[in-house]
Design a protein around this motif. Structure first.
Motif, PDB file in Angstrom:
ATOM      1  N   ILE A   9       0.841  -1.201   0.000  1.00 19.55           N
ATOM      2  CA  ILE A   9       0.000   0.000   0.000  1.00 19.55           C
ATOM      3  C   ILE A   9       0.873   1.246   0.000  1.00 19.55           C
ATOM      4  CG2 ILE A   9      -1.561   1.366   1.456  1.00 19.55           C
ATOM      5  CD1 ILE A   9      -2.948  -1.242   2.210  1.00 19.55           C
ATOM      6  N   GLY A  10       1.917   1.231   0.823  1.00 17.08           N
ATOM      7  CA  GLY A  10       2.815   2.375   0.890  1.00 17.08           C
ATOM      8  C   GLY A  10       3.538   2.616  -0.421  1.00 17.08           C
ATOM      9  N   ALA A  11       4.012   1.536  -1.042  1.00 16.23           N
ATOM     10  CA  ALA A  11       4.715   1.670  -2.320  1.00 16.23           C
ATOM     11  C   ALA A  11       3.783   2.210  -3.400  1.00 16.23           C
ATOM     12  CB  ALA A  11       5.292   0.321  -2.736  1.00 16.23           C
ATOM     13  N   GLN A  12       2.546   1.715  -3.429  1.00 19.25           N
ATOM     14  CA  GLN A  12       1.569   2.198  -4.401  1.00 19.25           C
ATOM     15  C   GLN A  12       1.245   3.672  -4.166  1.00 19.25           C
ATOM     16  OE1 GLN A  12      -1.562  -0.642  -3.683  1.00 19.25           O
ATOM     17  NE2 GLN A  12      -0.902  -1.976  -5.364  1.00 19.25           N
ATOM     18  N   ALA A  13       1.125   4.041  -2.901  1.00 14.50           N
ATOM     19  CA  ALA A  13       0.827   5.437  -2.574  1.00 14.50           C
ATOM     20  C   ALA A  13       1.957   6.355  -3.014  1.00 14.50           C
ATOM     21  CB  ALA A  13       0.581   5.577  -1.073  1.00 14.50           C
ATOM     22  N   LYS A  14       3.192   5.906  -2.815  1.00 17.21           N
ATOM     23  CA  LYS A  14       4.342   6.727  -3.199  1.00 17.21           C
ATOM     24  C   LYS A  14       4.384   6.932  -4.716  1.00 17.21           C
ATOM     25  CE  LYS A  14       9.197   7.337  -1.966  1.00 17.21           C
ATOM     26  NZ  LYS A  14      10.307   6.808  -1.133  1.00 17.21           N
ATOM     27  N   GLN A  15       4.115   5.880  -5.468  1.00 18.44           N
ATOM     28  CA  GLN A  15       4.081   5.999  -6.926  1.00 18.44           C
ATOM     29  C   GLN A  15       2.947   6.919  -7.369  1.00 18.44           C
ATOM     30  OE1 GLN A  15       3.769   1.967  -8.316  1.00 18.44           O
ATOM     31  NE2 GLN A  15       5.916   1.475  -7.900  1.00 18.44           N
ATOM     32  N   ALA A  16       1.791   6.757  -6.742  1.00 16.08           N
ATOM     33  CA  ALA A  16       0.635   7.582  -7.090  1.00 16.08           C
ATOM     34  C   ALA A  16       0.885   9.041  -6.746  1.00 16.08           C
ATOM     35  CB  ALA A  16      -0.607   7.073  -6.361  1.00 16.08           C
ATOM     36  N   ALA A  17       1.575   9.277  -5.634  1.00 19.67           N
ATOM     37  CA  ALA A  17       1.868  10.654  -5.223  1.00 19.67           C
ATOM     38  C   ALA A  17       2.741  11.363  -6.245  1.00 19.67           C
ATOM     39  CB  ALA A  17       2.541  10.654  -3.852  1.00 19.67           C
ATOM     40  N   PHE A  18       3.666  10.611  -6.851  1.00 16.14           N
ATOM     41  CA  PHE A  18       4.526  11.212  -7.875  1.00 16.14           C
ATOM     42  C   PHE A  18       3.689  11.670  -9.074  1.00 16.14           C
ATOM     43  CE2 PHE A  18       7.026  10.946 -11.773  1.00 16.14           C
ATOM     44  CZ  PHE A  18       8.064  11.815 -11.472  1.00 16.14           C
ATOM     45  N   ASN A 140      -1.114  15.222  -2.705  1.00 17.68           N
ATOM     46  CA  ASN A 140      -0.659  14.159  -1.816  1.00 17.68           C
ATOM     47  C   ASN A 140      -1.496  12.894  -1.984  1.00 17.68           C
ATOM     48  OD1 ASN A 140       1.298  15.710  -0.030  1.00 17.68           O
ATOM     49  ND2 ASN A 140      -0.558  16.940   0.225  1.00 17.68           N
ATOM     50  N   ALA A 141      -0.846  11.741  -1.986  1.00 21.11           N
ATOM     51  CA  ALA A 141      -1.562  10.483  -1.841  1.00 21.11           C
ATOM     52  C   ALA A 141      -1.912  10.313  -0.366  1.00 21.11           C
ATOM     53  CB  ALA A 141      -0.703   9.310  -2.309  1.00 21.11           C
ATOM     54  N   VAL A 142      -3.014   9.616  -0.086  1.00 21.29           N
ATOM     55  CA  VAL A 142      -3.447   9.466   1.301  1.00 21.29           C
ATOM     56  C   VAL A 142      -3.746   8.005   1.606  1.00 21.29           C
ATOM     57  CG1 VAL A 142      -5.892   9.937   0.776  1.00 21.29           C
ATOM     58  CG2 VAL A 142      -5.001  10.351   3.095  1.00 21.29           C
ATOM     59  N   ILE A 143      -3.281   7.570   2.775  1.00 19.20           N
ATOM     60  CA  ILE A 143      -3.589   6.243   3.305  1.00 19.20           C
ATOM     61  C   ILE A 143      -4.463   6.452   4.529  1.00 19.20           C
ATOM     62  CG2 ILE A 143      -2.670   4.110   4.290  1.00 19.20           C
ATOM     63  CD1 ILE A 143      -0.066   4.656   2.769  1.00 19.20           C
ATOM     64  N   LEU A 144      -5.684   5.935   4.483  1.00 17.91           N
ATOM     65  CA  LEU A 144      -6.681   6.178   5.520  1.00 17.91           C
ATOM     66  C   LEU A 144      -6.892   4.932   6.364  1.00 17.91           C
ATOM     67  CD1 LEU A 144      -8.953   7.908   2.955  1.00 17.91           C
ATOM     68  CD2 LEU A 144      -8.177   9.092   5.012  1.00 17.91           C
ATOM     69  N   ALA A 172      -5.806   5.124  -8.903  1.00 25.33           N
ATOM     70  CA  ALA A 172      -6.744   4.958  -7.786  1.00 25.33           C
ATOM     71  C   ALA A 172      -6.020   4.923  -6.451  1.00 25.33           C
ATOM     72  CB  ALA A 172      -7.551   3.673  -7.982  1.00 25.33           C
ATOM     73  N   GLU A 173      -4.738   4.556  -6.472  1.00 24.12           N
ATOM     74  CA  GLU A 173      -3.980   4.410  -5.220  1.00 24.12           C
ATOM     75  C   GLU A 173      -3.638   5.749  -4.568  1.00 24.12           C
ATOM     76  OE1 GLU A 173      -3.899   0.927  -7.627  1.00 24.12           O
ATOM     77  OE2 GLU A 173      -3.175   2.954  -8.094  1.00 24.12           O
ATOM     78  N   THR A 174      -4.060   6.858  -5.185  1.00 22.84           N
ATOM     79  CA  THR A 174      -3.897   8.136  -4.480  1.00 22.84           C
ATOM     80  C   THR A 174      -4.792   8.192  -3.256  1.00 22.84           C
ATOM     81  OG1 THR A 174      -5.548   9.192  -5.918  1.00 22.84           O
ATOM     82  CG2 THR A 174      -3.237   9.428  -6.548  1.00 22.84           C
ATOM     83  N   ILE A 175      -5.843   7.353  -3.235  1.00 22.30           N
ATOM     84  CA  ILE A 175      -6.747   7.259  -2.082  1.00 22.30           C
ATOM     85  C   ILE A 175      -6.876   5.788  -1.722  1.00 22.30           C
ATOM     86  CG2 ILE A 175      -9.065   7.704  -1.200  1.00 22.30           C
ATOM     87  CD1 ILE A 175      -9.318   9.848  -3.457  1.00 22.30           C
ATOM     88  N   GLN A 176      -6.369   5.402  -0.557  1.00 21.78           N
ATOM     89  CA  GLN A 176      -6.450   4.005  -0.132  1.00 21.78           C
ATOM     90  C   GLN A 176      -6.979   3.921   1.301  1.00 21.78           C
ATOM     91  OE1 GLN A 176      -3.176   1.266  -1.706  1.00 21.78           O
ATOM     92  NE2 GLN A 176      -2.098   3.226  -1.660  1.00 21.78           N
TER      93      GLN A 176
END
Length: 416
Positions: A9-18, A140-144, A172-176
């Motif tokens: 999840i973290g890796a996907q969020a980091k890619q999405a944030a870029f 920002n990508a967000v992990i909720l 879609a991974e900008t919001i998880q």
């Protein structure tokens, strides 16, 4: 989901944030409009999921059920909040200052996204939509990670928002939304320094302090709200009554509701009986110090030392009679949680002293504490209300979800 999936999840969020960090404002705003419409279109599905959560939460206190409960009106407010975020200026790329140094280097300080934001919160499903919108607009990508009490509602909102992003060919991974609500997973998220840039807890003081204590990821502390209203000797009684009833009774379960009433001793005998009658009629249980008990008799129960520092989040109010403005400020600064504090007065000098000397994120003159809210401040929504003093303080909107970097342009300079 199992705990080990957090790395994915973290890796996907980091890619999405870029990817998100490079999007132009127009595309971000179009996406936000689509997210708002998706919530409206799927209101029935959200309410159905919310009923599942509510059915399991019947044993919880009423204040938690109020925060958890969604209605058509509240979902519309969530959608309207997203639309308002879309209309706000985009902070990303804003140049905060610039200059040319002695070597001829052109130095510019510019706003950029934080990156990946993790949010840990309790039974507040509105946070899912609010946080998603604010983080998206600020790049920002967000992990909720919400509480177990609202898990079905949070997952449904997250599913709807992700589907809307996919239709726009956005990651879609900008919001998880994390499905596993265990403490083990929460602790893992608090230590996910490789992927998460900042962590924001929202909820009870117990939750917030647990995050502050255990997190390795930098934390923006959002605080509990032990908020005061001080009625000065020069106060207009009618104004004071309206402010107090609004601050205490409109929505007592939230952090910007009033928990303590301070009244100047010169007006206490005249003011307290009339405000106590109206508060009692509104269902408020009153507690008071010795001076208040002497005036109100059996209308109040004795307040203890614990009361002065307690955030009730309920129709309970503690009252204290104070001898001066100075005493009121000392009481607030000692027992308050640095959230929101109000003075009701017709004296300009005393109002300015109150503004200058009270240590809180938001300090009011002649207004309800209930206005401490990102929507009311014009931020569209809020990520939380910060009560700390570093980086952000008060309702946190778009700019509070950014940091800065320096862009330096030269033409071959080397340092001597």
């Amino acid at each position: 989901m199992v705990v080990s999936d957090l790395n994915q999840i973290g890796a996907q969020a980091k890619q999405a944030a870029f990817v998100l960090g490079q999007l132009p404002t127009t595309k971000k705003n179009q996406a936000l409009q689509a997210l708002a419409q998706a919530l409206r279109k799927n209101t029935a599905e959200i309410l159905k999921a919310n009923q599942i959560d509510l059915a399991k939460a019947q044993q919880l206190p009423a204040k938690f059920c109020d925060r958890l409960s969604l209605t058509n009106e509240r979902i519309e407010q969530m959608a309207a909040g997203i639309e308002q975020v879309a209309q706000l200026p985009d902070p990303i790329g804003e140049v905060t200052r610039g200059w040319v140094n002695h070597a001829g280097l052109q130095i510019v300080q510019q706003r950029v996204p934080l990156g990946v934001v993790g949010i840990i919160y309790e039974a507040r499903p509105n946070v899912t939509a609010d946080a998603a919108a604010l983080c998206f607009k600020s790049g920002n990508a967000v992990i909720l990670r919400g509480g177990k009490e609202a898990i079905q509602t949070n997952l449904q909102i997250g599913k709807i928002l992700q589907a809307a992003l996919k239709k726009l060919a956005l990651p879609a991974e900008t919001i998880q939304v994390i499905e596993d609500t265990s403490h083990e997973t929460a602790n893992k998220l608090m230590q996910l320094t490789e992927y998460v840039d900042v962590l924001i807890p929202r909820g009870s003081s117990r939750l917030i302090q647990a995050v502050v204590k255990n997190a390795k990821v930098p934390v923006i502390e959002t605080g509990a709200g032990n908020c005061h209203v001080y009625v000065d000797e020069s106060a207009d009684f009618s104004m004071a009554e309206k402010i107090i009833l609004n601050a205490k009774c409109q929505r007592p379960s939230v952090c910007n509701s009033m928990e303590k009433l301070l009244v100047h001793e010169k007006i206490a005998a005249r003011f307290l009986p009339q405000i106590a009658q109206k508060l009692t009629a509104a269902g408020v249980s009153l507690r008071g110090d010795a001076a208040t008990q002497k005036i109100l008799g059996d209308q109040v129960t004795p307040a203890t030392e614990v009361d002065w520092g307690t955030e009730y989040n309920d129709l309970i109010l503690a009252i204290k009679v104070v001898p001066s403005l100075t005493a009121a400020i000392e009481q607030i600064n000692h027992y308050g949680t640095k959230h929101s504090e109000t003075i009701v007065t017709q004296n300009y000098q005393r109002s300015e002293e109150f503004l200058a000397q009270v240590d809180a994120a938001v300090v009011y003159v002649n207004a309800s504490t209930r206005f401490t809210d990102g929507f009311e401040f014009g931020f569209g929504a809020e990520i939380g209300i910060s009560t700390q003093k570093l980086h952000a303080r008060g309702p946190m909107g778009l700019k509070e979800l950014t940091t800065t970097k320096y862009l330096v342009r030269g033409n071959g300079q080397t340092r001597q």
